[in-house]
Design a protein around this motif. Structure first.
Motif, short mmCIF file in Angstrom:
data_model
loop_
_atom_site.label_atom_id
_atom_site.label_comp_id
_atom_site.label_asym_id
_atom_site.label_seq_id
_atom_site.Cartn_x
_atom_site.Cartn_y
_atom_site.Cartn_z
N GLN A 99 0.84 -1.22 0.00
CA GLN A 99 0.00 0.00 0.00
C GLN A 99 0.86 1.26 0.00
O GLN A 99 0.55 2.23 -0.69
CB GLN A 99 -0.92 0.00 1.22
N TRP A 100 1.95 1.21 0.76
CA TRP A 100 2.86 2.37 0.81
C TRP A 100 3.46 2.62 -0.58
O TRP A 100 3.48 3.75 -1.08
CB TRP A 100 3.95 2.12 1.86
N ALA A 101 3.90 1.57 -1.23
CA ALA A 101 4.50 1.71 -2.56
C ALA A 101 3.46 2.25 -3.55
O ALA A 101 3.75 3.17 -4.33
CB ALA A 101 5.03 0.35 -3.03
N ILE A 102 2.26 1.71 -3.50
CA ILE A 102 1.21 2.13 -4.45
C ILE A 102 0.88 3.62 -4.25
O ILE A 102 0.73 4.36 -5.22
CB ILE A 102 -0.04 1.22 -4.29
N GLU A 103 0.81 4.01 -2.98
CA GLU A 103 0.58 5.43 -2.65
C GLU A 103 1.65 6.33 -3.29
O GLU A 103 1.34 7.36 -3.90
CB GLU A 103 0.77 5.57 -1.14
N GLN A 104 2.90 5.93 -3.16
CA GLN A 104 4.00 6.75 -3.71
C GLN A 104 3.93 6.78 -5.23
O GLN A 104 4.14 7.82 -5.85
CB GLN A 104 5.37 6.18 -3.28
N ILE A 105 3.66 5.64 -5.85
CA ILE A 105 3.65 5.59 -7.32
C ILE A 105 2.47 6.42 -7.86
O ILE A 105 2.60 7.09 -8.88
CB ILE A 105 3.58 4.12 -7.81
N ARG A 106 1.35 6.40 -7.15
CA ARG A 106 0.18 7.18 -7.60
C ARG A 106 0.45 8.67 -7.53
O ARG A 106 -0.22 9.46 -8.20
CB ARG A 106 -1.05 6.81 -6.80
N GLY A 111 2.11 13.77 -16.23
CA GLY A 111 2.69 13.96 -17.55
C GLY A 111 4.08 13.33 -17.71
O GLY A 111 4.61 13.26 -18.81
N ALA A 112 4.66 12.87 -16.62
CA ALA A 112 6.05 12.39 -16.64
C ALA A 112 6.14 11.00 -17.28
O ALA A 112 5.13 10.33 -17.49
CB ALA A 112 6.59 12.35 -15.22
N ARG A 113 7.39 10.56 -17.56
CA ARG A 113 7.58 9.20 -18.10
C ARG A 113 7.11 8.18 -17.07
O ARG A 113 6.88 8.51 -15.91
CB ARG A 113 9.07 8.98 -18.42
N ALA A 114 6.99 6.90 -17.50
CA ALA A 114 6.51 5.85 -16.60
C ALA A 114 7.47 5.66 -15.43
O ALA A 114 8.70 5.63 -15.65
CB ALA A 114 6.38 4.55 -17.39
N PRO A 115 6.96 5.54 -14.20
CA PRO A 115 7.85 5.27 -13.07
C PRO A 115 8.40 3.84 -13.13
O PRO A 115 7.68 2.91 -13.46
CB PRO A 115 6.94 5.45 -11.85
N SER A 133 -0.67 -4.41 -10.71
CA SER A 133 -2.13 -4.43 -10.86
C SER A 133 -2.73 -3.07 -10.50
O SER A 133 -3.64 -2.59 -11.17
CB SER A 133 -2.68 -5.54 -9.96
N ALA A 134 -2.21 -2.44 -9.44
CA ALA A 134 -2.78 -1.17 -8.98
C ALA A 134 -2.26 0.03 -9.76
O ALA A 134 -2.91 1.08 -9.79
CB ALA A 134 -2.49 -0.98 -7.49
N CYS A 135 -1.07 -0.11 -10.36
CA CYS A 135 -0.43 1.03 -11.04
C CYS A 135 -0.04 0.61 -12.46
O CYS A 135 1.13 0.33 -12.73
CB CYS A 135 0.83 1.47 -10.29
N PRO A 136 -1.02 0.56 -13.37
CA PRO A 136 -0.72 0.07 -14.72
C PRO A 136 0.34 0.88 -15.46
O PRO A 136 0.98 0.36 -16.38
CB PRO A 136 -2.07 0.16 -15.44
N ARG A 137 0.57 2.13 -15.03
CA ARG A 137 1.59 2.95 -15.71
C ARG A 137 3.00 2.52 -15.35
O ARG A 137 3.95 2.82 -16.07
CB ARG A 137 1.43 4.41 -15.29
N ALA A 138 3.18 1.90 -14.18
CA ALA A 138 4.52 1.60 -13.68
C ALA A 138 5.17 0.49 -14.50
O ALA A 138 4.49 -0.45 -14.94
CB ALA A 138 4.44 1.21 -12.22
N PHE A 180 16.14 2.93 -10.93
CA PHE A 180 14.71 2.87 -10.60
C PHE A 180 14.27 4.13 -9.86
O PHE A 180 15.09 4.85 -9.30
CB PHE A 180 14.43 1.63 -9.75
N ASP A 181 12.94 4.33 -9.87
CA ASP A 181 12.36 5.47 -9.16
C ASP A 181 11.79 5.06 -7.81
O ASP A 181 11.53 5.91 -6.96
CB ASP A 181 11.23 6.08 -10.03
N LEU A 182 11.56 3.77 -7.63
CA LEU A 182 11.07 3.27 -6.34
C LEU A 182 11.47 1.80 -6.21
O LEU A 182 11.45 1.05 -7.19
CB LEU A 182 9.55 3.40 -6.26
N ALA A 183 11.88 1.42 -4.99
CA ALA A 183 12.23 0.02 -4.73
C ALA A 183 11.51 -0.45 -3.48
O ALA A 183 11.40 0.29 -2.50
CB ALA A 183 13.75 -0.13 -4.56
N VAL A 184 10.99 -1.70 -3.54
CA VAL A 184 10.43 -2.32 -2.34
C VAL A 184 11.18 -3.62 -2.11
O VAL A 184 11.63 -4.28 -3.06
CB VAL A 184 8.92 -2.67 -2.47
#
Ligand code: SAM
Ligand code: GLN
Length: 275
Positions: A99-106, A111-115, A133-138, A180-184
């Motif tokens: 949930q924390w990761a999804i929050e950050q990615i959202r 307009g930016a490139r895909a995370p 599943s929650a962040c189809p752009r990522a 990467f822009d985010l790591a879990v």
């Protein structure tokens, strides 16, 4: 001999001191029916073969084999994942990290490139697939040092039709040369010899146990982050490891280091941002 019925089968599980919920789930699995059906059909008769297979699973469950291994699946963040003894059974408390990761990615600018997101030590694929599943752009990459675990995760991605890329190797080495822009990561963090390991003996030790009082893998992930990450590093850890993880993140130059607690109030995840 009296014919086995649903009620007698469930009573047999009780004699093995099995939880009634587990017993009904196992029986529903073997009968390929819903639990609700069982509860309304206590006098339905069972074949000797099904009864024998169900009782065998009841004995394994009584020996601490996770229910998820016996029925072959586990739900995580609303996704039905297949699991085998090659992977850790995804835990409900790990949903906090997802949930924390999804929050950050959202919060990524529209307009930016895909995370670009990486899940280090993906096991069944739980975190990577929940994020995809929650962040189809990522753009999501999932790694593991265990080829058997990667095969399970790949199978899950295929079944769920989620576009995750998989890479094999030791922590960041699996994604050499990438950023990467985010790591879990939910790395192994149980100390060798921890008494809880006895009850977890059916799960892979390499998914659970790490040297240095359980901190070795967390340290490796944190220490390697700067070379591969500009953004949040979000980690799950043991309830008593928050301070050590925070200090290591600060030492690695992370900003905004923050802690999240699970529903029981235990310190469960710590994250920091690399600029
Ligand atoms: N991410 C999954 C989850 O949350 O359910 C699995 C987490 S499990 C606690 C840790 C995972 O890290 C296991 O799948 C294990 O194979 C993997 N692992 C252990 N050592 C590793 C290493 N050196 N490099 C990459 N992955 C590793
Ligand atoms: N949460 C797991 C347990 O103790 C440990 C998982 C891990 O080592 N990352 O049941």
């Amino acid at each position: 001999m009296t014919a086995p019925t649903v009620d007698r089968a469930l009573a047999g599980a009780q004699r093995l001191r099995l939880d009634r919920l587990d017993a009904t789930r196992l029986l529903a699995h073997h009968l390929q029916c819903r639990r609700e059906w069982l509860l309304a059909h206590g006098d339905a008769t069972l074949t000797p073969e099904i009864t024998a297979r169900y009782l065998d699973d009841c004995r394994r469950r009584a020996d601490d084999v996770p229910l998820a291994y016996l029925i072959g699946q586990r739900e995580f963040m609303g996704l039905e994942l297949q699991v085998t003894p090659a992977v850790l059974v995804p835990r409900p408390e790990t949903e906090l990290l997802a949930q924390w990761a999804i929050e950050q990615i959202r919060a990524w600018p529209s307009g930016a490139r895909a995370p670009r997101v990486v899940d280090l030590g993906t096991g069944s694929g739980a975190l990577a697939l929940a994020i995809a599943s929650a962040c189809p752009r990522a753009e999501v990459v999932a790694t593991d040092v265990s080829r058997n675990a990667l095969a399970v995760a790949q199978g899950n991605a295929r079944r769920l039709q989620l576009p995750v890329r998989f890479a094999h190797g030791h922590w960041w080495h699996a994604v050499r040369g990438e950023r990467f822009d985010l790591a879990v990561a939910n790395p192994p963090y149980v100390a060798p010899g921890d008494p809880h390991l006895a009850a977890l003996r059916h799960e892979p030790a390499e998914a659970l146990v790490a040297d240095d009082a359980g901190l070795a893998a967390l340290h490796q992930v944190i220490d390697g982050a700067r070379a591969h990450l500009s953004g949040w590093l979000l980690l799950e850890h043991g309830w008593d490891q928050a301070e050590a993880v925070r200090d290591r993140l600060v030492g690695a130059g992370c900003a905004d280091v923050a802690l999240r607690r699970d529903l029981q109030g235990h310190a469960r995840c710590t994250g920091g941002r690399i600029e």
